[in-house]
Design an enzyme around this catalytic site. Structure first.
Site, short mmCIF file in Angstrom:
data_model
loop_
_atom_site.label_atom_id
_atom_site.label_comp_id
_atom_site.label_asym_id
_atom_site.label_seq_id
_atom_site.Cartn_x
_atom_site.Cartn_y
_atom_site.Cartn_z
N TYR A 1 3.08 11.49 1.92
CA TYR A 1 3.43 10.37 1.03
C TYR A 1 4.84 9.94 1.03
O TYR A 1 5.41 9.12 1.26
CB TYR A 1 3.02 10.84 -0.24
N SER B 1 8.29 4.02 -4.11
CA SER B 1 8.20 5.06 -4.81
C SER B 1 9.60 5.75 -5.09
O SER B 1 10.50 5.32 -4.18
CB SER B 1 7.12 5.92 -4.51
P1 NAD Z 1 -4.51 3.16 -8.12
O1 NAD Z 1 -5.34 4.17 -7.40
O2 NAD Z 1 -4.91 2.67 -9.42
O3 NAD Z 1 -4.85 1.90 -7.35
C1 NAD Z 1 -4.53 1.59 -5.62
C2 NAD Z 1 -5.63 0.70 -5.32
O4 NAD Z 1 -5.64 0.59 -3.92
C3 NAD Z 1 -7.19 0.63 -5.54
O5 NAD Z 1 -7.85 -0.29 -6.24
C4 NAD Z 1 -7.79 1.16 -4.06
O6 NAD Z 1 -9.12 0.51 -4.09
C5 NAD Z 1 -6.64 0.52 -3.18
N1 NAD Z 1 -6.97 0.82 -1.93
C6 NAD Z 1 -6.82 2.17 -1.41
N2 NAD Z 1 -6.79 2.22 -0.01
C7 NAD Z 1 -7.13 0.86 0.23
C8 NAD Z 1 -6.89 0.15 1.64
N3 NAD Z 1 -7.38 1.00 2.71
N4 NAD Z 1 -7.27 -1.03 1.53
C9 NAD Z 1 -7.18 -1.74 0.52
N5 NAD Z 1 -7.03 -1.30 -0.77
C10 NAD Z 1 -7.12 0.13 -0.84
O7 NAD Z 1 -3.02 3.56 -7.52
P2 NAD Z 1 -1.55 3.02 -8.28
O8 NAD Z 1 -1.08 4.05 -9.08
O9 NAD Z 1 -1.71 1.42 -8.92
O10 NAD Z 1 -0.98 2.89 -6.88
C11 NAD Z 1 -0.46 1.63 -6.36
C12 NAD Z 1 0.82 1.60 -5.51
O11 NAD Z 1 1.99 2.24 -6.16
C13 NAD Z 1 0.49 2.65 -4.28
O12 NAD Z 1 1.34 2.41 -3.18
C14 NAD Z 1 1.30 3.85 -4.95
O13 NAD Z 1 1.83 4.68 -4.02
C15 NAD Z 1 2.34 3.28 -5.64
N6 NAD Z 1 2.98 4.14 -6.58
C16 NAD Z 1 2.26 4.53 -7.74
C17 NAD Z 1 2.94 5.54 -8.58
C18 NAD Z 1 2.07 5.92 -9.86
O14 NAD Z 1 2.85 6.88 -10.30
N7 NAD Z 1 1.02 5.54 -10.23
C19 NAD Z 1 4.33 5.73 -8.65
C20 NAD Z 1 5.02 5.23 -7.45
C21 NAD Z 1 4.50 4.35 -6.55
#
Ligand code: NAD
Length: 260
Positions: free
Chosen positions: A155, A142
């Site tokens: 985080y 991130s």
């Molecule tokens: P999201 O909530 O849409 O998807 C996350 C997925 O992870 C879900 O399907 C959930 O069921 C799964 N998950 C959660 N806990 C789990 C576990 N213990 N085992 C297996 N699966 C699990 O979130 P997103 O925004 O798509 O985030 C995905 C990644 O991107 C994360 O690592 C997040 O930190 C990172 N990220 C997101 C953003 C953003 O702005 N959305 C920015 C930077 C980084």
């Protein structure tokens, strides 16, 4: 470079960023495993991409559970003939100031991001090393791998930690042709972020509009959210990159929020 016939595991791929990465890998010819805590959603996502089930499979997996991770990765390798790409993407967000942050929440968040990355990496490296055809490990970092924000102590800690893990995997994996990199997105409007907008508004005592424009997008060059497509294109590029020239790096995809 095409991902034709490569085998890729994407964790947290039943939603958001991971789902779009899996979609683009599949479109590029890869065989993909949608690994997610929500097994039903993982299987539904796989069926959405590939109704015949020949090149996509859903795997129920809690990335913090050693036995589930080892069994799930072995099942993917068995069905598709090895593992070429891991995208360690599963993650959650919990926001609160440090002085009231529950220890249980701190541990839960670190476990999903860091234990999950370690366990899936270990399970996949065993297959990559044994196969002898190299591989690519990608961590979902991130901008918070580089920069801090209020209310996000575990985080920010976890996302910085993934950069360290990626560098070790780059050094250890090189002899086996395994590369390792981190993608560092800015804010992307997935369920993870939609949930944070009202939570941050409440914690900071400002409107949701202010959270979006004056907190999340304040330092971007154009006031725009990063998209799942932006992040997935970067993952396709890193997964298909053919040499060790690009390893141990982190790529920031954030509309200029953070410039390195
Ligand atoms: P999201 O909530 O849409 O998807 C996350 C997925 O992870 C879900 O399907 C959930 O069921 C799964 N998950 C959660 N806990 C789990 C576990 N213990 N085992 C297996 N699966 C699990 O979130 P997103 O925004 O798509 O985030 C995905 C990644 O991107 C994360 O690592 C997040 O930190 C990172 N990220 C997101 C953003 C953003 O702005 N959305 C920015 C930077 C980084």
């Amino acid at each position: 470079m095409s991902l034709q016939d490569k085998v890729a595991v994407v964790t947290g791929a039943a939603s958001g960023i991971g789902k779009e990465i899996a979609r683009q890998f599949f479109a590029d010819g890869a065989r993909i495993a949608i690994a997610d805590l929500n097994g039903e959603a993982a299987r539904a996502t796989a069926a959405e991409f590939d109704p015949d089930g020949l090149r996509a499979m859903g795997v129920q997996m809690d990335v913090t559970d050693e036995a589930q991770v080892d069994a799930g990765i072995d099942a993917v390798a068995e069905k598709f003939g090895g593992i070429d790409v891991l995208v360690s993407n599963a993650g959650i967000q919990i926001v609160a100031p440090i002085e009231t942050f529950a220890f249980a929440d701190w541990k839960k968040l670190l476990s999903i991001h860091l234990d999950g990355a370690f366990l899936t990496t270990r399970a996949c490296l065993r297959h990559m090393y044994a196969q002898g055809r190299g591989g690519s490990v990608i961590y979902m970092g991130s901008v918070h791998s580089k920069e801090a924000s209020k209310l996000k102590a575990p985080y920010v800690t976890a996302k910085h930690g993934l950069v360290g893990l990626a560098k070790v995997v780059a050094k250890e994996g090189a002899a086996h042709g395994v590369r390792s990199n981190v993608i560092c997105p800015g804010f992307v409007r997935t369920p993870l972020v939609e949930k944070q907008i009202p939570e941050q508004a409440k914690e900071l005592g400002i409107s949701e509009d202010d959270v979006i424009h004056n907190v999340m997008l304040k330092d971007t060059v154009d006031g725009e959210f990063t998209t799942v497509d932006d992040v997935a294109r970067t993952a396709v590029f890193l997964a298909g990159f053919p040499t060790n020239a690009l390893t141990g790096q982190s790529v920031v995809v954030s509309h200029g929020w953070f410039m390195q």
